[in-house]
Design a protein around this motif. Structure first.
Motif, PDB file in Angstrom:
ATOM      1  N   ILE A 105       0.845  -0.880   0.130  1.00 27.34           N
ATOM      2  CA  ILE A 105       0.187  -0.180   0.154  1.00 27.34           C
ATOM      3  C   ILE A 105       0.805   0.842   0.422  1.00 27.34           C
ATOM      4  CG2 ILE A 105      -1.399   1.574   1.079  1.00 27.34           C
ATOM      5  CD1 ILE A 105      -3.106  -1.006   2.310  1.00 27.34           C
ATOM      6  N   ARG A 106       2.166   1.416   0.288  1.00 27.11           N
ATOM      7  CA  ARG A 106       2.899   2.556   1.048  1.00 27.11           C
ATOM      8  C   ARG A 106       3.970   2.896  -0.628  1.00 27.11           C
ATOM      9  NH1 ARG A 106       5.190   5.134   4.571  1.00 27.11           N
ATOM     10  NH2 ARG A 106       6.039   7.152   4.870  1.00 27.11           N
ATOM     11  N   MET A 107       4.345   1.360  -1.321  1.00 26.38           N
ATOM     12  CA  MET A 107       4.510   1.173  -2.406  1.00 26.38           C
ATOM     13  C   MET A 107       3.961   1.983  -3.763  1.00 26.38           C
ATOM     14  SD  MET A 107       7.105  -0.677  -4.278  1.00 26.38           S
ATOM     15  CE  MET A 107       8.381  -1.415  -2.486  1.00 26.38           C
ATOM     16  N   TYR A 108       2.461   1.540  -3.713  1.00 27.58           N
ATOM     17  CA  TYR A 108       2.103   1.552  -4.900  1.00 27.58           C
ATOM     18  C   TYR A 108       0.467   1.990  -4.277  1.00 27.58           C
ATOM     19  CZ  TYR A 108       4.831  -2.976  -5.995  1.00 27.58           C
ATOM     20  OH  TYR A 108       5.916  -2.819  -6.464  1.00 27.58           O
ATOM     21  N   ASN A 109       0.136   3.128  -3.988  1.00 28.98           N
ATOM     22  CA  ASN A 109      -0.544   4.462  -3.464  1.00 28.98           C
ATOM     23  C   ASN A 109      -0.336   4.772  -4.610  1.00 28.98           C
ATOM     24  OD1 ASN A 109       1.598   6.265  -3.028  1.00 28.98           O
ATOM     25  ND2 ASN A 109       0.961   5.685  -0.731  1.00 28.98           N
ATOM     26  N   THR A 110      -1.893   5.895  -4.379  1.00 26.61           N
ATOM     27  CA  THR A 110      -2.128   6.652  -5.762  1.00 26.61           C
ATOM     28  C   THR A 110      -0.784   7.109  -6.486  1.00 26.61           C
ATOM     29  OG1 THR A 110      -3.292   8.158  -4.107  1.00 26.61           O
ATOM     30  CG2 THR A 110      -4.150   6.162  -5.015  1.00 26.61           C
ATOM     31  N   SER A 111       0.177   8.028  -4.763  1.00 25.92           N
ATOM     32  CA  SER A 111       0.658   8.888  -4.839  1.00 25.92           C
ATOM     33  C   SER A 111       2.237   8.905  -5.710  1.00 25.92           C
ATOM     34  CB  SER A 111       0.809   9.720  -3.257  1.00 25.92           C
ATOM     35  OG  SER A 111       1.182   8.861  -2.968  1.00 25.92           O
ATOM     36  N   SER A 112       2.545   7.395  -5.695  1.00 28.61           N
ATOM     37  CA  SER A 112       3.320   6.701  -6.187  1.00 28.61           C
ATOM     38  C   SER A 112       3.223   6.677  -8.070  1.00 28.61           C
ATOM     39  CB  SER A 112       3.430   5.881  -5.505  1.00 28.61           C
ATOM     40  OG  SER A 112       2.169   4.397  -6.099  1.00 28.61           O
ATOM     41  N   LEU A 113       4.271   5.723  -8.737  1.00 25.50           N
ATOM     42  CA  LEU A 113       4.623   6.173  -9.802  1.00 25.50           C
ATOM     43  C   LEU A 113       3.891   4.990 -10.566  1.00 25.50           C
ATOM     44  CD1 LEU A 113       8.620   7.008 -10.091  1.00 25.50           C
ATOM     45  CD2 LEU A 113       6.727   8.109 -10.735  1.00 25.50           C
ATOM     46  N   LEU A 114       3.967   4.367  -9.787  1.00 25.28           N
ATOM     47  CA  LEU A 114       2.102   3.455  -9.969  1.00 25.28           C
ATOM     48  C   LEU A 114       1.730   2.626  -9.171  1.00 25.28           C
ATOM     49  CD1 LEU A 114       5.407   0.047 -10.817  1.00 25.28           C
ATOM     50  CD2 LEU A 114       4.479   1.378 -12.758  1.00 25.28           C
ATOM     51  N   PRO A 115       0.274   3.691  -9.215  1.00 22.83           N
ATOM     52  CA  PRO A 115      -0.898   3.983  -8.286  1.00 22.83           C
ATOM     53  C   PRO A 115      -1.678   2.349  -8.719  1.00 22.83           C
ATOM     54  CG  PRO A 115      -0.919   4.958 -10.308  1.00 22.83           C
ATOM     55  CD  PRO A 115      -0.055   4.687 -10.755  1.00 22.83           C
ATOM     56  N   PHE A 116      -1.464   1.323  -8.375  1.00 21.52           N
ATOM     57  CA  PHE A 116      -1.772   0.104  -8.501  1.00 21.52           C
ATOM     58  C   PHE A 116      -3.067   0.427  -7.762  1.00 21.52           C
ATOM     59  CE2 PHE A 116       1.999  -1.649  -9.761  1.00 21.52           C
ATOM     60  CZ  PHE A 116       1.436  -2.489 -10.878  1.00 21.52           C
ATOM     61  N   THR A 117      -3.510   0.888  -6.189  1.00 19.14           N
ATOM     62  CA  THR A 117      -4.196   1.132  -5.324  1.00 19.14           C
ATOM     63  C   THR A 117      -5.224   2.524  -5.884  1.00 19.14           C
ATOM     64  OG1 THR A 117      -3.040   3.011  -4.246  1.00 19.14           O
ATOM     65  CG2 THR A 117      -3.679   0.175  -2.968  1.00 19.14           C
ATOM     66  N   GLY A 118      -5.252   2.415  -7.169  1.00 14.95           N
ATOM     67  CA  GLY A 118      -5.809   4.315  -7.273  1.00 14.95           C
ATOM     68  C   GLY A 118      -7.609   3.149  -9.043  1.00 14.95           C
ATOM     69  N   SER A 119      -6.939   2.048  -8.871  1.00 13.09           N
ATOM     70  CA  SER A 119      -8.832   1.803  -9.059  1.00 13.09           C
ATOM     71  C   SER A 119      -8.903   0.398  -9.074  1.00 13.09           C
ATOM     72  CB  SER A 119      -7.816   1.595 -11.202  1.00 13.09           C
ATOM     73  OG  SER A 119      -6.761   0.255 -10.463  1.00 13.09           O
ATOM     74  N   ALA A 120      -9.736  -0.231  -8.941  1.00 12.71           N
ATOM     75  CA  ALA A 120     -10.244  -1.798  -8.700  1.00 12.71           C
ATOM     76  C   ALA A 120      -9.270  -3.138  -9.554  1.00 12.71           C
ATOM     77  CB  ALA A 120     -11.907  -2.058  -9.354  1.00 12.71           C
ATOM     78  N   PHE A 121      -8.833  -2.508 -10.816  1.00 16.71           N
ATOM     79  CA  PHE A 121      -8.361  -3.276 -11.531  1.00 16.71           C
ATOM     80  C   PHE A 121      -6.760  -3.563 -11.222  1.00 16.71           C
ATOM     81  CE2 PHE A 121      -4.971  -4.514 -15.151  1.00 16.71           C
ATOM     82  CZ  PHE A 121      -5.810  -5.882 -15.550  1.00 16.71           C
ATOM     83  N   GLY A 122      -6.112  -2.442 -10.268  1.00 14.98           N
ATOM     84  CA  GLY A 122      -4.864  -2.383 -10.293  1.00 14.98           C
ATOM     85  C   GLY A 122      -5.011  -3.066  -9.047  1.00 14.98           C
ATOM     86  N   THR A 123      -5.726  -3.111  -7.872  1.00 18.60           N
ATOM     87  CA  THR A 123      -5.399  -3.594  -6.593  1.00 18.60           C
ATOM     88  C   THR A 123      -6.036  -5.133  -6.630  1.00 18.60           C
ATOM     89  OG1 THR A 123      -7.185  -1.080  -5.953  1.00 18.60           O
ATOM     90  CG2 THR A 123      -7.174  -2.982  -4.664  1.00 18.60           C
ATOM     91  N   ASP A 124      -6.957  -5.636  -7.699  1.00 16.99           N
ATOM     92  CA  ASP A 124      -6.208  -6.867  -7.807  1.00 16.99           C
ATOM     93  C   ASP A 124      -5.384  -7.507  -8.337  1.00 16.99           C
ATOM     94  OD1 ASP A 124      -9.793  -6.967  -7.328  1.00 16.99           O
ATOM     95  OD2 ASP A 124     -10.192  -6.738  -9.367  1.00 16.99           O
ATOM     96  N   LEU A 125      -5.072  -7.316  -9.670  1.00 18.81           N
ATOM     97  CA  LEU A 125      -3.202  -7.522  -9.313  1.00 18.81           C
ATOM     98  C   LEU A 125      -2.638  -6.927  -8.381  1.00 18.81           C
ATOM     99  CD1 LEU A 125      -2.937  -5.231 -13.034  1.00 18.81           C
ATOM    100  CD2 LEU A 125      -3.459  -7.332 -12.979  1.00 18.81           C
ATOM    101  N   LEU A 126      -2.498  -5.794  -7.610  1.00 17.79           N
ATOM    102  CA  LEU A 126      -1.545  -6.437  -6.517  1.00 17.79           C
ATOM    103  C   LEU A 126      -2.831  -7.585  -5.417  1.00 17.79           C
ATOM    104  CD1 LEU A 126       0.781  -4.197  -4.995  1.00 17.79           C
ATOM    105  CD2 LEU A 126      -1.543  -3.182  -3.608  1.00 17.79           C
ATOM    106  N   LEU A 127      -3.410  -7.703  -5.113  1.00 19.38           N
ATOM    107  CA  LEU A 127      -3.772  -8.697  -4.694  1.00 19.38           C
ATOM    108  C   LEU A 127      -3.273 -10.029  -5.005  1.00 19.38           C
ATOM    109  CD1 LEU A 127      -5.672  -9.428  -2.486  1.00 19.38           C
ATOM    110  CD2 LEU A 127      -7.222  -9.843  -4.173  1.00 19.38           C
ATOM    111  N   THR A 128      -2.965 -10.017  -6.155  1.00 15.12           N
ATOM    112  CA  THR A 128      -2.837 -11.341  -6.906  1.00 15.12           C
ATOM    113  C   THR A 128      -1.079 -11.871  -6.877  1.00 15.12           C
ATOM    114  OG1 THR A 128      -4.279 -10.884  -8.701  1.00 15.12           O
ATOM    115  CG2 THR A 128      -2.516 -12.474  -9.020  1.00 15.12           C
ATOM    116  N   PHE A 129      -0.440  -9.836  -6.697  1.00 10.38           N
ATOM    117  CA  PHE A 129       1.190 -11.024  -6.845  1.00 10.38           C
ATOM    118  C   PHE A 129       1.415 -10.918  -5.515  1.00 10.38           C
ATOM    119  CE2 PHE A 129       1.636  -6.378 -10.186  1.00 10.38           C
ATOM    120  CZ  PHE A 129       1.108  -7.767 -11.299  1.00 10.38           C
TER     121      PHE A 129
END
Length: 263
Positions: free
Chosen positions: A112-136
């Motif tokens: 969450i700290r590394m891939y939040n919305t203020s980072s270069l890779l904002p995975f948590t900014g969308s449902a699809f990105g969060t799903d990818l993060l959960l899979t990883f």
């Protein structure tokens, strides 16, 4: 000898009772939703709940993607380590053991700290990105089990000889992995896949903190607000987990015995 055998059976029965009696009591309680009778009402309520269907389907899809990603990462890595980088074997084994040492809550907070919305890779900014993060995250959690299953399978075959024979016939590295190595370790890969499936279906911490509609958080939510349905869900989760373990045992029993010829 008879005394030792009786004592061994006594210890076995004691251990079996320790595990089975709570399970039997939970199952018996799950049938008491209707006062004065044993019914399947709790199970019918659970299966009819749209949230159960949605969360179970979601976790099932995530589990399938986790298994595929794990196979694509671990099979080539374990193959190369065994074929060309034997000196890196202790390092790889140590890295794959880290998920057993690092608690999942630390892992997910780091994500969450590394891939939040203020980072270069904002995975948590969308449902699809969060799903990818959960899979990883689930791929990481399954590393100790998937890697050791694949590595055990690779030990049963002569990787160097098979690779050399396929290379002499003009096969590429991808062809060797897909058509030579993978079929020979398929049982081991499937064993790791079933372990991964069991982990994903029951995981709570990562899915909850990433706010994803997974089966684990649903189990906790129902357990905090209902009486009989949590017992039914516990039995269902037990069946899923032990079904996966049973498939591993079945695959191991019917796995073909590989004989390596040296002539």
């Amino acid at each position: 000898m008879n005394g030792k055998r009786i004592w061994a059976w006594f210890i076995f029965a004691l251990g079996a009772a320790y595990f089975l009696l709570p399970l039997i009591a939970t199952f018996e309680f799950s049938l008491k939703m209707r006062r004065g009778a044993y019914t399947w009402d709790a199970y019918l309520v659970v299966f009819a709940d749209p949230r159960f269907q949605a969360t179970f389907t979601y976790s099932l899809v995530i589990a399938l993607f986790t298994i595929v990603a794990g196979i694509l990462i671990i099979v080539p890595a374990a193959y190369l380590v065994r074929l060309r980088f034997q000196k890196l074997r202790p390092v790889v084994e140590f890295v794959t053991l880290l998920p057993l040492i690092i608690p999942p809550i630390i892992l997910v907070f780091s994500y969450i700290r590394m891939y939040n919305t203020s980072s270069l890779l904002p995975f948590t900014g969308s449902a699809f990105g969060t799903d990818l993060l959960l899979t990883f995250a689930y791929v990481t959690l399954s590393l100790p089990f998937m890697y050791r299953a694949v590595d055990t399978g690779l030990r049963t075959i002569d990787v160097a000889t098979l690779t050399e024979a396929a290379t002499s016939l003009g096969a590429s590295q991808f062809t060797i992995l897909a058509r030579v190595i993978l079929p020979n370790i398929l049982v081991a890969v499937l064993s790791g896949a079933f372990l991964t499936f069991a982990i994903v279906m029951g995981e709570f911490v990562v899915a909850s903190l990433l706010n994803r509609p997974a089966f684990g958080p649903y189990l906790q939510l129902i357990g905090a607000n209902r009486a009989y349905e949590p017992a039914a869900l516990a039995i269902i989760a037990f069946i899923i987990t032990w079904g996966a373990m049973g498939m591993i045992q079945l695959l191991a029993r019917f796995a073909p015995k590989t004989a390596i010829r040296t002539d």
